[in-house]
Every structure is written in structure tokens, then in C-alpha cells.
Design a protein around this motif. Structure first.
Motif, mmCIF file in Angstrom:
data_model
loop_
_atom_site.group_PDB
_atom_site.id
_atom_site.type_symbol
_atom_site.label_atom_id
_atom_site.label_comp_id
_atom_site.label_asym_id
_atom_site.label_seq_id
_atom_site.Cartn_x
_atom_site.Cartn_y
_atom_site.Cartn_z
ATOM 1 N N ASP A 40 -3.606 -3.536 5.857
ATOM 2 C CA ASP A 40 -3.793 -2.998 4.516
ATOM 3 C C ASP A 40 -3.671 -4.494 3.545
ATOM 4 O O ASP A 40 -4.529 -4.376 2.737
ATOM 5 C CB ASP A 40 -2.902 -1.951 4.059
ATOM 6 C CG ASP A 40 -3.249 -0.430 4.198
ATOM 7 O OD1 ASP A 40 -4.353 -0.406 3.723
ATOM 8 O OD2 ASP A 40 -2.561 0.207 4.917
ATOM 9 N N SER A 41 -3.029 -4.997 3.954
ATOM 10 C CA SER A 41 -2.885 -6.481 3.240
ATOM 11 C C SER A 41 -4.417 -7.126 3.348
ATOM 12 O O SER A 41 -4.813 -7.729 2.340
ATOM 13 C CB SER A 41 -1.851 -7.308 3.584
ATOM 14 O OG SER A 41 -1.694 -8.314 2.872
ATOM 15 N N VAL B 21 0.165 9.700 -2.574
ATOM 16 C CA VAL B 21 0.439 11.216 -2.325
ATOM 17 C C VAL B 21 0.882 11.789 -1.015
ATOM 18 O O VAL B 21 -0.072 11.437 0.066
ATOM 19 C CB VAL B 21 -1.014 11.866 -3.034
ATOM 20 C CG1 VAL B 21 -0.859 13.306 -2.731
ATOM 21 C CG2 VAL B 21 -0.922 11.471 -4.514
ATOM 22 N N GLY C 276 2.725 3.517 -4.004
ATOM 23 C CA GLY C 276 2.351 4.646 -4.448
ATOM 24 C C GLY C 276 1.654 5.585 -3.689
ATOM 25 O O GLY C 276 0.604 5.123 -3.168
ATOM 26 N N HIS D 140 -6.522 -5.657 1.149
ATOM 27 C CA HIS D 140 -6.135 -5.968 -0.349
ATOM 28 C C HIS D 140 -6.639 -7.238 -0.763
ATOM 29 O O HIS D 140 -7.231 -7.627 -1.741
ATOM 30 C CB HIS D 140 -4.900 -5.803 -0.546
ATOM 31 C CG HIS D 140 -4.286 -6.317 -1.659
ATOM 32 N ND1 HIS D 140 -4.496 -5.696 -2.941
ATOM 33 C CD2 HIS D 140 -3.670 -7.393 -1.949
ATOM 34 C CE1 HIS D 140 -3.915 -6.149 -3.762
ATOM 35 N NE2 HIS D 140 -3.076 -7.389 -3.366
ATOM 36 N N ILE E 260 -1.453 11.497 3.985
ATOM 37 C CA ILE E 260 -1.076 10.867 2.712
ATOM 38 C C ILE E 260 -2.349 10.139 2.096
ATOM 39 O O ILE E 260 -3.292 9.944 2.999
ATOM 40 C CB ILE E 260 0.081 10.041 2.866
ATOM 41 C CG1 ILE E 260 -0.308 8.649 3.699
ATOM 42 C CG2 ILE E 260 1.288 10.642 3.455
ATOM 43 C CD1 ILE E 260 0.492 7.520 3.395
ATOM 44 N N VAL E 261 -2.339 9.889 0.675
ATOM 45 C CA VAL E 261 -3.226 8.927 0.262
ATOM 46 C C VAL E 261 -2.273 7.807 -0.439
ATOM 47 O O VAL E 261 -1.322 7.864 -0.830
ATOM 48 C CB VAL E 261 -4.161 9.508 -1.145
ATOM 49 C CG1 VAL E 261 -4.615 8.460 -1.678
ATOM 50 C CG2 VAL E 261 -5.199 10.517 -0.487
ATOM 51 N N GLU E 262 -2.632 6.663 0.308
ATOM 52 C CA GLU E 262 -1.971 5.405 -0.016
ATOM 53 C C GLU E 262 -2.602 4.447 -0.813
ATOM 54 O O GLU E 262 -3.891 4.550 -1.409
ATOM 55 C CB GLU E 262 -1.487 4.721 1.439
ATOM 56 C CG GLU E 262 -2.742 4.284 2.255
ATOM 57 C CD GLU E 262 -2.361 3.335 3.365
ATOM 58 O OE1 GLU E 262 -2.188 3.675 4.255
ATOM 59 O OE2 GLU E 262 -2.722 2.169 2.960
ATOM 60 N N GLY E 263 -1.655 3.383 -1.304
ATOM 61 C CA GLY E 263 -2.624 2.280 -2.093
ATOM 62 C C GLY E 263 -2.779 2.665 -3.298
ATOM 63 O O GLY E 263 -3.487 2.028 -4.268
ATOM 64 N N LEU E 264 -1.821 3.885 -4.113
ATOM 65 C CA LEU E 264 -2.310 4.344 -5.415
ATOM 66 C C LEU E 264 -1.389 3.245 -6.373
ATOM 67 O O LEU E 264 -0.426 2.510 -5.994
ATOM 68 C CB LEU E 264 -1.758 5.829 -5.658
ATOM 69 C CG LEU E 264 -2.419 6.511 -4.802
ATOM 70 C CD1 LEU E 264 -1.497 8.126 -4.984
ATOM 71 C CD2 LEU E 264 -3.885 6.734 -5.063
ATOM 72 N N ILE F 246 -2.791 -4.425 -8.051
ATOM 73 C CA ILE F 246 -1.974 -5.103 -6.956
ATOM 74 C C ILE F 246 -1.501 -4.459 -6.292
ATOM 75 O O ILE F 246 -0.368 -4.645 -5.316
ATOM 76 C CB ILE F 246 -0.813 -5.794 -7.845
ATOM 77 C CG1 ILE F 246 -0.162 -4.867 -8.864
ATOM 78 C CG2 ILE F 246 -1.316 -7.162 -8.943
ATOM 79 C CD1 ILE F 246 1.289 -5.400 -9.405
ATOM 80 N N ASP F 247 -1.435 -3.139 -6.031
ATOM 81 C CA ASP F 247 -0.855 -2.054 -5.099
ATOM 82 C C ASP F 247 -1.652 -1.805 -3.965
ATOM 83 O O ASP F 247 -1.456 -0.627 -3.446
ATOM 84 C CB ASP F 247 -0.203 -0.932 -5.936
ATOM 85 C CG ASP F 247 0.651 -1.151 -7.123
ATOM 86 O OD1 ASP F 247 1.418 -2.101 -6.869
ATOM 87 O OD2 ASP F 247 0.685 -0.537 -8.193
ATOM 88 N N GLY F 248 -2.655 -2.406 -3.784
ATOM 89 C CA GLY F 248 -3.541 -2.194 -2.487
ATOM 90 C C GLY F 248 -4.797 -1.309 -2.669
ATOM 91 O O GLY F 248 -5.055 -0.964 -3.879
ATOM 92 N N ALA G 197 0.685 -1.333 0.083
ATOM 93 C CA ALA G 197 0.214 0.070 0.186
ATOM 94 C C ALA G 197 0.892 1.196 -0.011
ATOM 95 O O ALA G 197 0.308 2.428 -0.334
ATOM 96 C CB ALA G 197 -0.965 0.087 1.313
ATOM 97 N N ALA H 275 0.462 -2.117 10.610
ATOM 98 C CA ALA H 275 -0.344 -1.463 9.511
ATOM 99 C C ALA H 275 -0.200 -2.188 8.025
ATOM 100 O O ALA H 275 -1.256 -2.180 7.485
ATOM 101 C CB ALA H 275 0.377 -0.006 9.282
ATOM 102 N N ALA H 276 0.921 -2.675 7.756
ATOM 103 C CA ALA H 276 1.135 -3.466 6.697
ATOM 104 C C ALA H 276 -0.159 -4.635 6.526
ATOM 105 O O ALA H 276 -0.549 -4.981 5.504
ATOM 106 C CB ALA H 276 2.410 -4.040 6.324
#
Lengths: 568, 568
Positions: B150-151, A183, A181, B154, B182-186, B190-192, A178, B146-147
Motif C-alpha cells: 500500500d505504501s 470502513v 481510516g 501511495h 473493508i475499504v482502507e485508505g480513507l 496522506i492516508d493512502g 492505509a 501489505a503495508a
């Protein structure tokens, strides 16, 4: 070879009798006053030890590499450990230099990495977790530079950094897709400048490569200063020195530059130091560890990541150029089962049980995969290094299958030995040890793949054709333009790293054996000015792993007595 | 008091003769087999030491707190160090327990923090950089959770986590404002899962608070499992245990639970352990360090963050409840210059030179700021602890000014002493040491501010009115609703932490002295179920600092001999 079920890796590790680290240092001749103990069984070695030992005889220097990795693994680290133990069994003094494993992936698919059976590096938990904190120091130094860069943008961007040109991301030693990528800089005005970025795993940090290639604290400091984070609107590189970050980064890293001393299950000294990514970076352990280790006995073994096309190529063309050391032999690790997998006749995947038919006697399947081994022997010979094929034996191997490997090796003029170190420890590796010792007496003269004064483009082409066997290289327009730009900017004399898959000698991960008749695409080129190389991106490189649905972490815990379970 | 210019902190630190850490442990009676050395002058202390020492007499237990901080600083750590040295000068055996400083802010505004002058904690560089890696372990454990969260999203979100309810951010020990939002997972599929989030500084991690409050490895493991990362769509808490992350987190943290032993400039033992944020967390060093330290001599000094309304309140209402230890005295550190600053008559800011007129003899200015000291004495007495006012003396102080402080303290029934430990080391703190020793014999009985079985709302009100002097509390609708929800979910018996400014006894940072006639707003409430408290947010709390335009990092470097410069 024994067929009794051996004890588990964990049981062996727990039963092993570790020497005090001072005793291990004594075996290697490292003066006690150069040790900084970290617990009772790990110590950092002061860089001054290099000078202390400089007058002693130079050890034979052996690089341990492998055939192209398959999901089965060749047991390269295990074989390196076994070989060090085997040399000791023969009465030689041997030291082993290894990369430090990343902690992040330990919690993902793979679990711990510290050898196997009676050929392990200990203490295994320390090795796989924080060790002495070097990876954490790399993370902290890398992210301080990122914070200072973003703070510079926030406070007015005096250096006129082109925000779109910034290549310096952040790093964490965790498998976290996650963060690939993001922002950043969201919120109010006081929360920074919004822009797109992301995180890589710490092993992929240029700071890790810098640490691995530095020859001294002063060299480390200078290399850090040369790191390029992006470019100005006018195309001038913006460095860590420009941002005034390099001094603080060096302070954060000063202890991390000292190699870590551990031991094998048989108390052989092991220097564990740095872990630069094998795909986009050097994939070799540190120069300082090898420069200290080269005067600690009769043999210094050093492991290079992935196959001989990957880690060993960079060992020859980058690491040896920096260290000034040249190897006396190369060990190519192979297994019967991996060569069977190279045949393409079996469906194998990491973490899944082996197809039962793979364990049947099947010399034809080995023969069908042997082209890969032949090619790696050629690559090693191309470097001017005497190759030794080391078969990491399994109880399920058959003599007819081992004979195929022996025959192929002999046809290629390589020495060969079978080693049972996993089951038998150093005693199982004495044949291999004797063969390696003899190979060091074979005629050899290190032959890098290219001269540093060749144009960058030619250097990339030389690796592609002479090492990988490509017919040529197709550069994208942007890669062509950037290579020219790098030469104008003064990066033309750098060696090159090809960021390509490790699953094939080619740049196409689906091509097995000894791929021919292919051309290598180069989509993009980048400069690691601190580490001192230009890297060419050929294919999709993942620099931040993800966690699987059922990660290893879910099974790792403390038992009621506080012991770690599930890490193996 | 000497008026000769004293040597710099750095010169004093470099000239200090450190004892081997085994000698320091010997002074504290800690068995050598319970030490894990980290270099020659730092060791971790195994938790088994608590049992080893349990039969020994209990030390006098003294909490070191302060008046409301000003940009000038009171020198609380320095005074705690000086007092420990002073007690030793008087022939007592004293141990000091301190929080570990964050590395991140060291590179921001403040530079290193390790005491001052002849009252420092050494080795200073180790203390301010990685020490033994405990903060790094907290970072790694926090971010693994955290990972894994998010996993989980996903891989299909089996637990039905409401993405909008997730409160678990990531942490890094760096001042990096660009990571606040931040915005994550962009990227690609496959990137979350893309979502909004952010980073806090490691000291603000609940994992840090968990580490500080755990009484054993088993307790640590259980607390980690109870951490709530968010809620399901149905409002059920989702824990680290649900995500199967807590076992691996405990494995990452197992060494970090062991306190770190260092020493003062005069070789007094110092246990440095954990550094939970003072605003939103407990702001106290660890329970295990105090439980070991309490049997290591005649006195155990422990420092609590910020003023007595902050760290000392949490010491009483949280830490002592967990540790089972009760203090015998409290030291309230004050300076003439800070009390002058509390008058509001001078314009002072961190990092700027003092207004020259502040150094003029001006007892009226001290008198104008003294309400703050009076109020802190009342707070400490309210806790049932005998207060001792410790004036951290400067050469520019005037007797008339010191007399104002002494008079106020005596009027409030507090003991008082002036200490010159910065210039004179322990010899300058013997008066203070003698007064503290006497205070421990004063009648005392710890009085927490509230009973745990009171409703959460009443507990928050009790701290606001009885400690801060508010007239009442204004809860937002959402805070009222969430407090009721927390009670239904079983968090009602937790103690409370008020996340408020440390710059005023009130929740308004602009109110000086002893603010009266104000009401405390509670905008939002959150639960730290692993650490075991509910916290109420009153005012804007910054949990990720930024770097200033000219950060300390820009001046930190290695000199040609490899020595660190610029860290002080």
C-alpha cells in the motif's frame, strides 16, 4: 576523546560477550526460580520477585529525560545505558529500566533502537524484533475486545451501544497509513455491521498503557474491565467488562505483565518492559519493572519518553502516583549538535547528512539554542527533583561549546557532566555517574503539578501553565462539555495526559527554545478509564505512522549465513 | 474399559508431572546446545539439529488422518498423542509432530485444543495461547508486506500494480467477521490510496504455508520473495521481492522457522510447528519438524488435517514431495459416534448435547455410516500407504458396534485396533501401537495422485476423480483462462490444492458417506507462488471466522490465584 573511527554498532554488538541471563539476574539479586528463560540471553521475571526482594535496601531512583527532541536525537537511551555502565564502573550495582521499542517503526524510517556504540542493550535483534512477544500480546488482547464489540453489534446489540460513539479501534505493530481510516463490516449480512473505524499502532493501545501501569495481575484484570469502548444511546459507558472480554484479555496478557531481563554491552542488568506511546499515553516503561528494579542494587535508572515536559511530566504525575516510588534525581540528556539545531540556524532533517557547518566550532549557536535546556532544568526543578545535565559527547564537539552548556547549567543550579559512553562505554560515563550519585544526596521532595482532587479542567491548566509555560488553555465547547460529563461519570479524580507535540515545549511544533506568550488549545478530551487518565488532545496526533518511500525494511535481510543485516 | 467418571482434562493437565524440556529433548536425542528454552517446558529446536541427527537411523513415519469430520469430532489429535504414548509403553521411542492450534478460534466456539483426558499435549495453556510467538511472527511478516504494497501505491506505484488485481489481504489471529470486507485508505491524501480489501485469519496466510513448507532459512527467504501479491496492468506478477519486502519478512520469521518442542502427559516428545489452514492451504505441520523428527527415535507420527481426502492428500502430493520423506503407514481415526452421525439418522451440532438415543446400542446406525470409513481406507490405499483404522473408544461404545467397524476394515484389507487412550493414556493405546508397528512392515510404496509435469487442469481432475470419486470437473471460464495463464507464467509444474469443504469427501458439504455421481465445480483458481502450489476454489471457503453470540472468551478468565479458567 578518541578521534579514531570507532567500530560500527553492529560490530560492537556482535563482538560483545553476553553473560548467561542467569548471571545477569544474579548481579541484580533476582532469584533464579523467578526467571522464565526465553533463549539464553533473555528472561521474563516473575512478579513474585517483587516480594522476594522487598526486604532489601531501596536503590537510588533516577529518571532519565532530555531536552526537546530534534531530528538529530539526544541519545537518551544510549546515555541511560552509559550511565548504568558508568555506575557499575564506580563499583555501584545499577539496574536500568527501559521501554520496549516498537517493531513496526523499525521497518519504517528509524531502524533498530538499542543504544549506540559501546552503550547498547543486547541482544539487539531480539530487542528490536519480537522480544518475548509482549507487543503481540497487547495486539491480540486489544483486537479480541474489538472483535467482541463488533460481534455484539452483529448479534443484536443488547447493550444498546451507540455505534457512532465507539472509540475502540484496532491495533497492529506496523507502519501502515492505509489502515488509519477504514470502513469495516462490508459484504453480506453475515459479515457484520458496516461502520467507520481504523487501526492505530500497538504502542498507542490503551491496553499497552494498562500493562505499563498495572501493579499486579489482579490490578491488570480490573483495569482491563474498566476500559471504555464507547457509550450507550443514553450516555452510559460501555466497558470491556460489559462485553465479557476482560477475563480473556487478561489471560492473553498474563505473561506480558512480567518484565523482560536483558543486559548492556557491559552486562549491566536491563529490565525492558512495555512501550506506551509518548504522545497520547504515558511514554514510560512499566510500574512492575520499576517496583522490582528498585530493590536490585544501589541505583535504578528509568527512562521517560521525549523531553521533560512529556515523559517526565507523566512520570511524576501518573507513574509515580501508581508505583509509590519517588525519584532521587533526574538526568537531562543534551548534545551540542541538538542545542545548535535548537538555535534555528541550521536546516536539519532525520536521515539526511548533517550540514557541514554544524560541525564547525560555534559556541554562539549553542548559546542561541540554550534556552531550551534552561527551561527543561526549570521543569525538572519544578517537580522537586535534583537535575543533572548529561552532555552526550561527540568527537566533533568543541570545548568552547561544552563550556556554554556547563555555564548555563550552573547558572540554573544544575549539576552537569560530559559523557563519552558511546565511544568508551562505562569508562566514559564515570564522571556523569559520580555527579548523578552526588545529586541523589541533594535535598529533594517530589512535587506533582496538581492535586488529584482538583477539577479536570484545572489539572489540564496546571500542566499547560506550570510545566509548558502557556498563558492559559482554550477549551473547545465539546471539550468543556465532555470534561463535565467525565466528572459526572466518576472519572474526575484521574490524572491528565496532554496529547501534544513532543517537538516543542508548547503545543505548537514550530515554536523552538522556551516558547512564551502562547495559549494551549484543547480540541477534544477522551478517557482511558482502564489506564486511569483523561487525555486532552492539543494538536494533530498521529497514532498510526506510515512508511516512507524508501523504508528501512527494503534494506533489511538475512545474509547467506542467516545473520540479520540492515537492522542498525 | 472403566466406567467411573474420569477426572477433567484440566485436572489431568494440572496433575501431570512435566519433565524439564531438556529431559524431553534428551529422549529424542536432540543435542542440548540446539535448544532455545522458552520457559521451562517449551523449547525451540535449532534447524542445525537436522544435520546433527542425520546419521542416526530413520524412524518409521506414520501419518495420522481420519474419516470425514462430523460435529462430534473423531479425536484425531488425542489419538495421535495416545498412539505416541502407546508406542512408548511398548518400549519404542516415538516422537509426535503436530500443527500449532490458532489462538483466535480458542476464544470463539471451540476453546482449547490439546488432546483430551490422559492423552494431552502440555503445557496446555502455552500451546493454546502464544506458544513461542510463531503465529504472531506470521501475522507481522504478512502485514508488513501489505503495508509495503500500500505504501508503494501511495508513493507513486512505480511497479504499475493494477489495484484491482491485488490478492494480498491482511491477517490477524482473531475471529473477527467485521474485518472480512473493508475499504482502507480513507481520510486525507496522506492516508493512502482507498481500495477494497479485507483480513483473513493468520492460519490462512500464504506466509504460514511458506513457513510450513520451507526446508531451510535460505529456502524460506526465496519462497517469501516469490509470493505474488497481484499483477501489473500488463499481467506480470508483482512479488514480495519486487516490493523489497522479502528480506525483512524473513528476518521477522527467522525464529519462527524453528520447531517447538513440548511433551505429552506421559512426557513423550512433541514437535509443534506451524498451522496452515486445512481448507485453502496444506493443513499439515512443518517440513522442518518432520525432517528433524525423522531421526529422533523409532517412530515419527505426523498429523494431517481433516479427513484423508484433505490433509493426507496434501501430505502425499505436496508435503512429502518437499520433505523427501515417505510414510510407512497411515492411521485412520474413527469413532462409533461419528460413524453413527454419518448415517444421517441423528441431528448433531457442535456445542449441543448429544441426542440420548445416539448412545443406545445401534450397530445398524454404524453400518449405515460405514461407507465413509470404507472410502477413506480406499483413499489411503490409493496413496500406496498401509492403512490402520484406529477406533477412538468411548465408554458408551458397544461391542456390537465396534464389531461393525472391525469387519468393514478387514473387508477392505485394513488393520484395525480399538484404543482407550483418553481414559487410560498410553496403556490404553498399546494394541493400536502394536498394530501400527506391524503395518509399517506391510509392503508399501508412496503413489502420488499425479505427476508434476501434467497440465494443471489434469492435476485438479486427478484429485477430483481418483481421490474424491467425482465423475469429472467443471471449470468456469475464468478458471480455465487463469490456469492457462499460470502455465505461461511458469507455475505449471506446481502441485495443486483443492479448496473444498472438509465436511464431505465431495465438494458439496451436504453429501455424506461415499458420494458418487457428482461433478466438482471449480469457480476460480489462484496461485500461492511462495508456498508453491496452485489452488482451485470449489465452493465457499471462509477464511475469517466469526464469533458466536456466546463466545468461549466470555467464560475465560483468571482466578484469584492467577490461574487460567475456562480455556478447556
Amino acid at each position: 576523546m578518541s578521534t579514531v573511527a570507532p567500530p560500527s554498532d553492529l560490530a560492537i554488538a556482535r563482538a560483545a560477550r553476553l553473560d548467561p541471563i542467569e548471571t545477569v539476574a544474579g548481579v541484580a539479586g533476582i532469584p533464579l526460580e523467578r526467571l522464565e528463560p526465553y533463549g539464553r540471553h533473555v528472561a521474563k521475571v516473575h512478579l513474585a520477585a517483587e516480594q522476594d526482594l522487598a526486604g532489601l535496601p531501596r536503590a537510588r531512583y533516577v529518571v532519565v529525560t532530555a531536552i526537546t527532541p530534534t531530528p538529530l536525537g539526544e541519545g537518551k537511551t544510549t546515555t541511560a545505558v552509559g550511565l548504568a555502565q558508568g555506575l557499575s564502573q564506580l563499583g555501584h550495582r545499577a539496574t536500568l529500566a527501559l521501554r520496549q521499542p516498537s517493531m513496526g517503526p523499525t521497518f519504517g524510517v528509524k531502524g533498530g533502537a538499542a543504544g549506540a556504540g559501546f552503550s547498547q542493550v543486547l541482544p539487539m535483534e531480539t530487542l528490536n524484533l519480537h522480544l518475548t512477544g509482549d507487543f503481540h500480546a497487547v495486539t491480540a488482547a486489544h483486537n479480541l475486545l474489538a472483535a467482541m464489540l463488533d460481534s455484539h453489534l452483529h448479534h443484536g446489540n443488547e447493550l444498546d451501544v451507540d455505534v457512532r460513539s465507539i472509540s475502540w479501534r484496532r491495533v497492529l505493530d506496523v507502519n501502515d497509513r492505509a489502515l488509519r481510516g477504514i470502513v469495516e463490516g462490508l459484504g453480506a449480512r453475515i459479515d457484520g455491521v458496516p461502520r467507520q473505524s481504523g487501526f492505530d499502532i500497538t504502542a498507542a493501545s490503551e491496553v499497552m498503557a494498562v500493562l505499563a501501569l498495572s501493579t499486579s495481575l489482579a490490578d491488570l484484570r480490573e483495569r482491563l474491565g474498566r476500559i471504555v469502548v464507547g457509550f450507550t444511546a443514553g450516555g452510559r459507558p460501555v466497558t470491556a467488562e460489559d462485553l465479557r472480554a476482560a477475563g480473556a484479555m487478561a489471560v492473553i496478557l498474563k505473561d506480558a505483565l512480567m518484565p523482560n531481563l536483558l543486559q548492556t554491552t557491559e552486562n549491566t542488568p536491563v529490565l525492558v518492559h512495555t512501550g506506551p506511546f509518548g504522545n497520547i499515553a504515558t511514554g514510560n516503561s512499566s510500574v512492575v519493572a520499576d517496583r522490582i528494579g528498585i530493590h536490585t542494587g544501589d541505583f535504578l535508572l528509568t527512562e521517560a519518553g521525549f523531553g521533560s515536559d512529556m515523559g517526565a511530566e507523566r512520570f511524576v504525575n501518573l507513574k509515580c502516583r501508581v508505583s509509590g516510588l519517588a525519584p532521587d534525581a533526574a538526568v537531562l540528556v543534551a548534545t551540542v549538535r541538538s542545542l545548535k539545531a535548537h538555535s534555528g540556524r541550521f536546516s536539519v532533517a532525520a536521515g539526511r547528512p548533517l550540514p557541514a557547518e554544524m560541525l564547525d566550532e560555534d559556541p554562539d549557536a549553542v548559546r542561541a539554542g540554550i534556552a531550551n535546556l534552561r527551561r527543561h532544568i526549570e521543569i525538572v526543578r519544578g517537580f522537586g527533583i535534583p537535575p543533572v545535565v548529561a552532555v552526550n559527547a561527540f568527537p566533533t564537539d568543541h570545548d568552547s561549546e561544552l563550556a556554554v552548556i556547563a555555564q548555563a547549567a550552573e547558572q540554573e543550579g544544575a549539576r552537569v557532566a560530559v559523557s563519552t559512553h558511546v565511544l568508551d562505554g562505562g569508562k566514559g560515563a564515570t564522571d556523569l555517574a559520580a555527579v548523578v550519585a552526588r545529586a541523589c544526596d541533594d535535598a529533594h521532595a517530589l512535587r506533582p503539578t496538581y492535586d488529584l482532587d482538583a477539577p479536570l479542567r484545572r489539572k489540564i491548566e496546571a500542566v499547560a501553565t506550570d510545566v509548558y509555560g502557556a498563558e492559559g488553555v482554550d477549551f473547545s465547547d465539546v471539550a468543556t462539555r465532555d470534561l463535565a460529563r467525565f466528572e459526572v461519570l466518576g472519572y474526575g479524580a484521574f490524572p491528565v495526559v496532554i496529547a501534544k507535540t513532543h517537538l516543542s515545549i508548547s503545543s505548537d511544533p514550530t515554536l523552538r527554545g522556551d516558547p512564551r506568550g502562547w495559549r494551549m488549545p484543547v480540541r477534544e478530551v477522551r478517557v482511558a478509564a482502564g489506564a486511569g487518565y483523561v487525555y486532552a488532545i492539543s494538536g494533530e496526533m498521529r497514532t498510526m505512522p506510515g512508511l516512507p518511500r524508501h523504508p528501512a525494511a527494503a534494506s533489511i535481510d538475512l545474509d547467506p549465513d542467516g545473520n540479520v543485516v540492515g537492522l542498525f
